[in-house]
Design a protein around this motif. Structure first.
Motif, mmCIF file in Angstrom:
data_model
loop_
_atom_site.group_PDB
_atom_site.id
_atom_site.type_symbol
_atom_site.label_atom_id
_atom_site.label_comp_id
_atom_site.label_asym_id
_atom_site.label_seq_id
_atom_site.Cartn_x
_atom_site.Cartn_y
_atom_site.Cartn_z
ATOM 1 N N MET B 1 0.846 -1.200 0.000
ATOM 2 C CA MET B 1 0.000 0.000 0.000
ATOM 3 C C MET B 1 0.874 1.240 0.000
ATOM 4 O O MET B 1 1.832 1.332 0.757
ATOM 5 N N SER B 2 0.559 2.130 -0.854
ATOM 6 C CA SER B 2 1.409 3.320 -0.921
ATOM 7 C C SER B 2 0.777 4.470 -0.156
ATOM 8 O O SER B 2 -0.396 4.437 0.211
ATOM 9 N N LEU B 3 1.573 5.466 0.069
ATOM 10 C CA LEU B 3 1.076 6.653 0.755
ATOM 11 C C LEU B 3 0.066 7.374 -0.126
ATOM 12 O O LEU B 3 0.127 7.286 -1.340
ATOM 13 N N LYS B 7 -0.366 7.763 -4.076
ATOM 14 C CA LYS B 7 -1.538 7.084 -4.606
ATOM 15 C C LYS B 7 -2.411 8.052 -5.401
ATOM 16 O O LYS B 7 -2.937 7.701 -6.445
ATOM 17 N N TYR B 8 -2.566 9.251 -4.886
ATOM 18 C CA TYR B 8 -3.463 10.205 -5.549
ATOM 19 C C TYR B 8 -2.721 11.288 -6.308
ATOM 20 O O TYR B 8 -3.262 12.348 -6.583
ATOM 21 N N ARG B 9 -1.479 11.022 -6.608
ATOM 22 C CA ARG B 9 -0.747 11.980 -7.439
ATOM 23 C C ARG B 9 -1.340 11.948 -8.845
ATOM 24 O O ARG B 9 -1.456 10.878 -9.446
ATOM 25 N N PRO B 10 -1.746 13.093 -9.374
ATOM 26 C CA PRO B 10 -2.350 13.095 -10.697
ATOM 27 C C PRO B 10 -1.359 12.564 -11.731
ATOM 28 O O PRO B 10 -0.178 12.893 -11.687
ATOM 29 N N ARG B 224 2.161 18.570 -0.572
ATOM 30 C CA ARG B 224 2.625 17.269 -0.130
ATOM 31 C C ARG B 224 2.467 17.133 1.379
ATOM 32 O O ARG B 224 1.959 16.143 1.884
ATOM 33 N N LYS B 225 2.882 18.195 2.079
ATOM 34 C CA LYS B 225 2.789 18.174 3.525
ATOM 35 C C LYS B 225 1.336 18.037 3.950
ATOM 36 O O LYS B 225 1.009 17.261 4.850
ATOM 37 N N ALA B 226 0.452 18.770 3.276
ATOM 38 C CA ALA B 226 -0.953 18.748 3.650
ATOM 39 C C ALA B 226 -1.520 17.331 3.551
ATOM 40 O O ALA B 226 -2.214 16.867 4.461
ATOM 41 N N ILE B 227 -1.181 16.634 2.457
ATOM 42 C CA ILE B 227 -1.751 15.293 2.288
ATOM 43 C C ILE B 227 -1.142 14.310 3.287
ATOM 44 O O ILE B 227 -1.838 13.474 3.849
#
Lengths: 385, 356
Positions: B1-3, B7-10, B224-227
């Motif tokens: 499982m990825s971070l 995972k949600y990087r466009p 990045r920090k926010a996610i």
């Protein structure tokens, strides 16, 4: 350029560079010295050499993008024609192949060969084709001192059959013995009109519509550097070429050039207590109307507001050096500021520029500049007039 | 499982959430055959890398996602061996030359020559060129930048460069004028809210407004920090309600402690105590610039308004000296002493003009 010439020579007919993909800077390089923009004096002298077919050693100097390399290439082409060009002209770009060994081997070897007999009528027209060769040393100011020293004897020894043309930005970096062997030509930054006509010419040839405001923006961002403005123009047209109805706006040009929009700089200046139009925010001018107008639009800058503004600017990703230079213009060119304030601010800017060059942290220094400038701007005025 | 960040990087230019006009431009560039050298710049966490990989995908298709990690060995003229990690696919290669410090020039020259010397072998490729991505371009040495300058023109026919930097200030002008500058600004709070909501929706949970606001305020424009914070919070308390505490990194609290010490007492013994703390921070590999900035920001909050500008000024001055010098601790300490003197003199109202 040198290598580019070689490349096209090698695989010339097989697959020539698609003219659409060619940089416009190369595509619209002047073909004859009469095409060279805005360097009348130099061109007039060089035109004489075309008729007399005698050439001194030359030293071209001036800021980038003023046509130094273009002029010598155009001159060489006119002297020798396309056929002889390759055997008669050696162009060396000093930035990658500098050092004494290059001077000793490459230049000496080339200078030593006696030129072949003059071939007339290459493509129908006759070229003067004088019995000497030209060695162009581009970016000569980045050659080492030793390499330059090695050059001086070579220049004299082979003076009978070779002419040197040194091209550089800073004439002071050329050692004196070399400079005294050459006749010097200064290339001045291009004036607005020549840049404008050249850009409009290219726009016509490329079938793109450019508004006068856009041309002005190009000229303002490039500061007399024609190569830069042409590159910007090409990039801008590339960005908008997908859809034909979009035209290039001045804003596009500024974005490409990495310039911070004027409104943002004005806003920044206002945070520091200077109105770009009205001068210092405090009502210390005798003009009542101005003072009234100014008073209610401003609040006195304080630490938190300045810091907030700087943080915002940094988050927008603008480059520190660019911000600094534009803020500098906004403050120094403001007519309503006291010259004493300006000189204090100028000192601050100079210090920060040095710091940024040394690689210091941008945010800290922009903040420091902002705080110190606002301190000087808002300091109580001495009562003496 | 990825971070979640990964995972949600466009993946595609169309999926990007903000800077839509920039995406449109990149798209039209990728579609036209004429792709310039590019320089992406902007603060960290703004999405530079995401945009670069999305652009690559738009140029070459899915093939760019088949990447392999390689360790290359370069030999310097002085016979030293350098190990560099590179990430590459059939169409591009990505490297961080500043990892090798002063020898970055060798790496740049070698790798660019190698890439430029080989043409695209895949006949189905959409473009004839390969792309070289250079990370942290602003920390390249002058020599390396000068080496780039020539190669950029020489090998334009089968190679394009994409530089990625935090700021353009440290890049030499000839490089800037050869690249298309692409500024990637940090997202605005609204845009960050939208992205967080998107992630929450994909993970199938509700993100309370209060929590989102807290995260956005804390991240300060760093997506990045926010996610990452969002994911951490979700692990802590699955319903994301009530009193949420965004855990500050250890070093930050530690820096704040230092700042409090400086304001509390200005004595030589205190300087010694602060020094010990600085050593602790440095030995944990916290960059000295980050230390001085964090401490200064905290100090500024605590001192009188008249002192604030001076504190920042000296922080800027000593930070610069730190870069020029070699012993970081000297300059950190010098700054602390300077701030203490300023503070003390201010408290006892002594005219400082003689010492300034």
């Amino acid at each position: 350029m040198f290598l580019k010439g070689k490349q096209t020579a090698k695989n010339g007919p097989k697959h020539a560079v698609d003219p659409q993909l060619q940089p416009w800077v190369e595509k619209y390089r002047p073909k004859t010295i009469d095409d060279v923009s805005a360097q009348e004096h130099t061109v007039a002298v060089l035109r004489k050499t075309l008729t007399s077919t005698n050439l001194p050693h030359m030293l071209f100097y001036g800021p980038p993008g003023t046509g130094k390399t273009s002029t010598i290439l155009a001159l060489a082409r006119q002297l020798y024609g396309p056929d002889n060009f390759r055997t008669r002209v050696l162009e060396l770009n000093a930035s990658d192949e500098r050092g004494i060994s290059i001077v000793r081997e490459k230049i000496k070897a080339f200078a030593r060969q006696t030129p072949a007999a003059t071939v007339v009528a290459a493509d129908g027209t006759t070229y003067p084709c004088p019995p000497f060769k030209i060695i162009i040393l581009d970016e000569a100011d980045s050659m080492t001192q030793d390499a330059q020293a090695a050059l001086r004897r070579i220049m004299e020894n082979y003076a009978r059959i070779t002419r040197f043309c040194l091209v550089c930005n800073y004439v002071t970096r050329i050692i004196e013995p070399l400079a005294s062997r050459c006749s010097k030509f200064r290339f001045k930054p291009l004036d607005t009109n020549s840049t404008q006509s050249r850009l409009e010419h290219i726009a016509r040839e490329e079938h793109i519509t450019v508004s006068p405001e856009t041309v002005q923006a190009l000229i303002a961002t490039s500061g007399g550097d024609l190569r830069r403005s042409i590159t910007y123009l090409q990039t801008a047209s590339r960005l908008t070429n997908g859809n034909a109805d979009t035209t290039i706006t001045p804003r596009d040009i500024q974005e490409i050039a990495g310039v911070v929009p004027d409104e943002i700089i004005d806003d920044f200046a206002r945070t520091l207590g200077v109105d770009p139009r009205y001068g210092p925010s405090r009502a210390n001018k005798n003009d009542e109307d101005d003072a009234m107008m100014v008073e209610h639009t401003f609040k006195k800058p304080d630490f938190t507001s300045v810091r907030g503004k700087v943080g915002e600017l940094i988050r927008e990703g603008y480059s520190g050096a660019q911000l600094l230079s534009q803020l500098h213009d906004a403050i120094i060119e403001n007519n309503n500021l006291d010259s004493k304030i300006k000189s204090h601010c100028a000192l601050v800017f100079a210090e920060a520029d040095k710091a940024l060059c040394d690689g210091a942290d941008e945010e800290l220094w922009i903040l420091d500049v902002a705080l110190r400038c606002s301190k000087y701007i808002n300091a109580p005025v001495p009562t003496s007039t | 499982m990825s971070l979640w960040v990964d995972k949600y990087r466009p993946r595609a230019l169309d999926d990007l959430h903000y800077h839509t006009d920039l995406s449109a431009r990149l798209k039209s560039l990728a579609a036209s055959g004429d792709f310039p050298h590019m320089l992406f710049y902007g603060p960290s966490g703004a999405g530079k890398k995401t945009r670069i990989s999305a652009t690559l995908r738009a140029i070459f298709g899915n093939g760019v996602e088949k990447i392999k990690i390689d360790q290359r060995v370069f030999v310097t003229p002085t016979k030293r061996k350098l190990d560099v990690n590179v990430v590459q696919s059939n169409f591009h290669i990505e490297l961080t030359p500043s990892d090798v410090g002063n020898y970055d020039r060798v790496v740049i020259q070698e790798i660019l020559k190698e890439i430029a010397g080989t043409q695209q072998i895949d006949l189905n490729a959409k473009q004839r060129f390969k792309v070289v991505i250079i990370n942290e371009a602003d920390s390249l040495s002058r020599d390396a930048q000068a080496a780039l300058r020539r190669t950029m023109e020489k090998y334009m026919s089968n190679m394009r460069l994409v530089l990625c930097a935090n700021s353009t200030s440290k890049l030499i002008a000839p490089i800037k004028s050869r690249c298309l500058l692409v500024r990637v600004a940090a997202p605005s709070p609204d845009e960050m809210h939208a992205v967080l909501a998107h992630v929450a929706k994909k993970e199938k949970f509700d993100l309370p407004q209060s929590a989102a606001e807290q995260i956005v305020a804390d991240a300060n424009g760093n997506m990045r920090k926010a996610i990452l914070v969002l994911e951490a919070l979700k692990m802590q308390s699955p319903d994301l309600t009530g009193d949420l505490k965004i855990a500050k990194p250890d070093w930050e609290t530690y820096c704040h402690k230092v700042a409090d010490m400086i304001v509390a007492e200005q004595t030589p013994t205190q300087v010694l105590a602060v020094r010990a703390k600085f050593y602790e921070l440095l030995s944990h590999c916290i960059p000295p610039t980050v230390i001085i900035k964090t401490v200064a920001e905290r100090v500024v909050e605590r001192v009188d308004g008249a002192l604030k500008a001076d504190v920042m000024h000296w922080a800027a001055v000593y930070e610069m000296r730190m870069r020029l010098g070699s012993k970081k601790i000297f300059h950190l300490e010098a700054w602390v002493v300077k701030v203490m003197t300023l503070h003390k003199h201010f408290m006892y109202d002594i005219d400082l003009s003689e010492f300034a």
